[in-house]
Design an enzyme around this catalytic site. Structure first.
Site, mmCIF file in Angstrom:
data_model
loop_
_atom_site.group_PDB
_atom_site.id
_atom_site.type_symbol
_atom_site.label_atom_id
_atom_site.label_comp_id
_atom_site.label_asym_id
_atom_site.label_seq_id
_atom_site.Cartn_x
_atom_site.Cartn_y
_atom_site.Cartn_z
ATOM 1 N N GLU A 307 -13.360 -2.754 -3.454
ATOM 2 C CA GLU A 307 -12.143 -2.886 -4.260
ATOM 3 C C GLU A 307 -12.454 -3.689 -5.530
ATOM 4 O O GLU A 307 -11.736 -4.611 -5.916
ATOM 5 C CB GLU A 307 -11.026 -3.539 -3.460
ATOM 6 C CG GLU A 307 -10.587 -2.731 -2.253
ATOM 7 C CD GLU A 307 -9.547 -3.428 -1.412
ATOM 8 O OE1 GLU A 307 -8.883 -4.348 -1.924
ATOM 9 O OE2 GLU A 307 -9.399 -3.065 -0.237
ATOM 10 N N ASP A 503 22.891 -4.346 -7.438
ATOM 11 C CA ASP A 503 21.625 -5.085 -7.467
ATOM 12 C C ASP A 503 21.931 -6.542 -7.121
ATOM 13 O O ASP A 503 22.576 -7.253 -7.894
ATOM 14 C CB ASP A 503 20.994 -4.981 -8.853
ATOM 15 C CG ASP A 503 19.691 -5.763 -8.956
ATOM 16 O OD1 ASP A 503 19.214 -6.270 -7.925
ATOM 17 O OD2 ASP A 503 19.158 -5.874 -10.079
#
Length: 650
Positions: A307, A503
């Site tokens: 990675e 939200d």
């Protein structure tokens, strides 16, 4: 017992294998590497090698019975993510992490007792040589062998109540033509049992690293090998499992004498009697402390970094500073998720083609013998074609060829304004009021958007989500919460079966409570900083905000959304400036609002946020009574479908 280097057999062993990693993998480990693995092994073999690998990411016919961990058989097509299969040793369990489906040429392998398996051409066979050495190869590789080699290899079965295996002769292999296959990916050593206890396999990405580490340990006296990654625990667990499996294989074959010197412990793999001098281990460096990786000088030194796109550049500088001997090797691998940094440079300006020291390799899944055509076709559809940056990263193993840092252009949004609705008047739909609450009067704006919605999911689903924006009744920074809540209540009372999404990040929690006190129906809290629920989205998106933002952008590109003229300028300005990037594992990220303002001088895109929330994976709706052919049965059906989707991956 003396040290490994004193064994009289060791000199000839080193002469044969220390310059040829591929030969070591085939003859010592009993593996049949793919052409891509051979390319990698040949790159690592020379002294002083620098190898940079940019990479993207087998199965059975329906009816094939697989042995579950509880000892009961189950048809392969009925196996689900999260199921536990019986491991190849007949004692441990293997977790199903993902599923594979597709079409490919199929072959029926029949054994001496009349049993058999039907598998696809890319399937990995578990085989045994006459002297008991176990190895793997794909059906395609087996078919390429001369008949005398094909049938001297045996399948093998785990013996009930014992730790051993019994070889069984392959009587025939018959081509059946193309058909559907079913498969899965497992954790651990990737071995499992069929219902007849035949040992079966799928592939794992860490095997190559395990083979490289074992070769370096066993072929170079006093060698040191170090592993490093952003998520080191995951890498270590995978490689250590492969090393344990390699030791077991050595114990079963002609190199049993080597296994006695091969010690695997939790934090270190080493040669007996040389634990601190001749070993494989890991190195960790916290952010901003690359010095923790220093001090690893040795004549036979190997660093393996996985990675690599997610590793800070200064860490590579420290590691490189330790590679002072001309024999030292360095292997790094990653999905190409960053368009800048050291890993990208090893693939470009520092690669051997440009006069640099790095052998840059790209492992394209399109060219892998272990990846089916169906997988490729599915990813082309899911990611939006070969020009999609996500497809280029995850499948082709290439750095993406995109110049824009934003999800959409102004023109793409503008082309969806004032066009014919995507939801026909005759089909069922639902209504949503989607609200983003301002942090305070005269700061950012409070927005309420009314959308008409139908369908669920993304472009892979048979009826993906479509929306028509009907109105934007609130777009203001002068109203207090009480006034806004009153307007939302009045709107909700006049819209059939409306769902109200709020939200609840920041001030939204209190606003949602206020709506409920006013008896506003169907108020749903949205916290889009959370992780996705569905498995297929967890791997693609860092959180719900990234999921719905990307799916909204895909809907614009696919023509599954329409906008109105109202607040056109703000809509285009906000929607065309949503910065994105890819994480270490190729998952989508949307730049945080704090960084958008600080780094890009982009204010909070409140209006565009309400559009995106309509595409949240759990944004369900109730069918409008005036739409299509609505009935009580429809309401029940909609509720059941919503519940089925929520529990699809449970």
């Amino acid at each position: 017992m003396g040290i490994l280097s004193d064994d009289p057999r060791y000199v000839d062993f080193v002469k044969r294998y220390n310059g040829d990693l591929t030969r070591f993998v085939i003859e010592v480990l009993g593996s049949s590497p793919s052409h891509q693995q051979i390319e990698m092994y040949d790159s690592v073999s020379p002294f002083g090698s620098r190898t940079s690998i940019s990479s993207g990411h087998g199965c059975f016919a329906a009816g094939t019975l697989i042995l579950m961990a509880d000892g009961k058989p189950r048809a392969v097509e009925h196996i689900c993510v999260g199921d536990r299969l019986m491991g190849g040793n007949g004692r441990s369990a293997r977790l199903v992490e993902s599923l594979a489906r597709g079409r490919e040429p199929m072959y029926r392998f029949t054994y001496a007792d009349g049993a058999g398996h039907t598998v696809n051409e890319s399937h990995v066979l578990c085989l045994m040589t006459p002297d008991g050495l176990r190895l793997k190869m794909t059906v395609r590789q087996w078919l390429d062998r001369p008949p005398v080699d094909q049938f001297r290899l045996r399948a093998y079965r785990q013996v009930v109540g014992k730790r051993g295996y019994r070889p069984i002769k392959i009587e025939s292999c018959v081509a059946l033509g193309e058909d559907e296959y079913f498969g899965f990916a497992l954790d651990g050593d990737h071995l499992f049992l069929g219902a007849d206890r035949t040992v079966l396999s799928n592939t794992g990405k860490t095997y190559g690293f395990g083979a490289i580490c074992a070769w370096h340990l066993l072929c170079f006296v006093g060698s040191n090998t170090y592993l490093h990654a952003p998520k080191l625990k995951t890498l270590q667990e995978g490689v250590w499992q492969e090393l344990s499996k390699i030791k077991t294989a050595l114990n079963k074959g002609p190199f049993k004498w080597l296994a006695q010197h091969f010690i695997v412990e939790a934090e270190r793999v080493y040669v007996r009697k040389a634990k601190m001098e001749w070993f494989i281990t890991t190195r960790v460096a916290k952010q901003g402390n690359p010095e923790a990786l220093a001090g690893t000088h040795n004549r036979h030194l190997l660093w393996v970094v996985d990675e690599a796109s997610g590793v800070p550049d200064e860490n590579f500088g420290t590691i490189g500073g330790a590679l002072t001997d001309e024999r030292n090797r360095f292997v790094i691998a990653s999905q190409p998720t960053r368009t800048a940094g050291f890993f990208r440079e090893t693939q470009t300006s520092l690669c051997s083609e440009n006069g640099g020291p790095w052998n840059a390799m790209t492992f394209n899944s399109e060219e892998s013998p272990l990846v089916s055509d169906k997988f490729i076709l599915d990813k082309l559809l899911e990611y939006g074609g070969r020009d999609s940056p996500e497809y280029q990263i995850k499948v082709m193993g290439r750095f993406p060829e995109y110049s824009d840092k934003y999800l959409l252009s102004r023109g793409q949004i503008e082309r969806r304004i004032n066009v014919a609705p995507v939801i026909a008047a005759t089909e069922p739909f639902g209504n949503m009021l989607i609200i983003d609450v301002a942090a305070g009067v005269y700061r950012d704006k409070t927005v309420c958007t009314h959308v008409r919605v139908t369908g669920y999911g993304d472009r892979l689903d048979p009826q993906p989500r479509r929306i028509d924006v009907i109105d934007i009744p609130v777009f203001d920074n002068t109203l207090d919460w009480g006034e806004v809540a009153g307007r939302v209540r009045d709107l909700a009372l006049h819209i059939s079966n409306v769902t109200v999404l709020v939200d609840v990040g920041g001030q939204g929690v209190q606003f949602a409570k206020m709506l409920r006190k006013l008896d506003v129906p169907n108020v749903i809290d949205v916290n889009w900083g959370k992780k996705c629920f569905m498995t297929r989205y967890k791997d693609r998106f860092i959180n719900l905000r990234a999921q719905c933002s990307v799916h909204a952008a895909e809907a614009v590109k696919d023509g599954r959304i329409t906008f109105i003229e109202k607040h056109k300028k703000e809509l285009i300005d906000q929607g065309s400036r949503i910065p994105f990037f890819f994480g270490d594992k190729g998952e989508w990220h949307i730049m945080s609002k704090q960084d958008m303002l600080k780094d890009e001088n982009i204010p909070s895109p409140d209006l565009w946020d309400t559009i995106c929330m309509a595409f949240l994976e759990d944004a369900h709706y109730i069918t409008d009574e005036s739409s299509g052919q609505y009935s009580a049965d429809d309401r029940v059906k909609t509720a059941r479908e919503a519940a089925d989707e929520e529990f699809a991956d449970a």
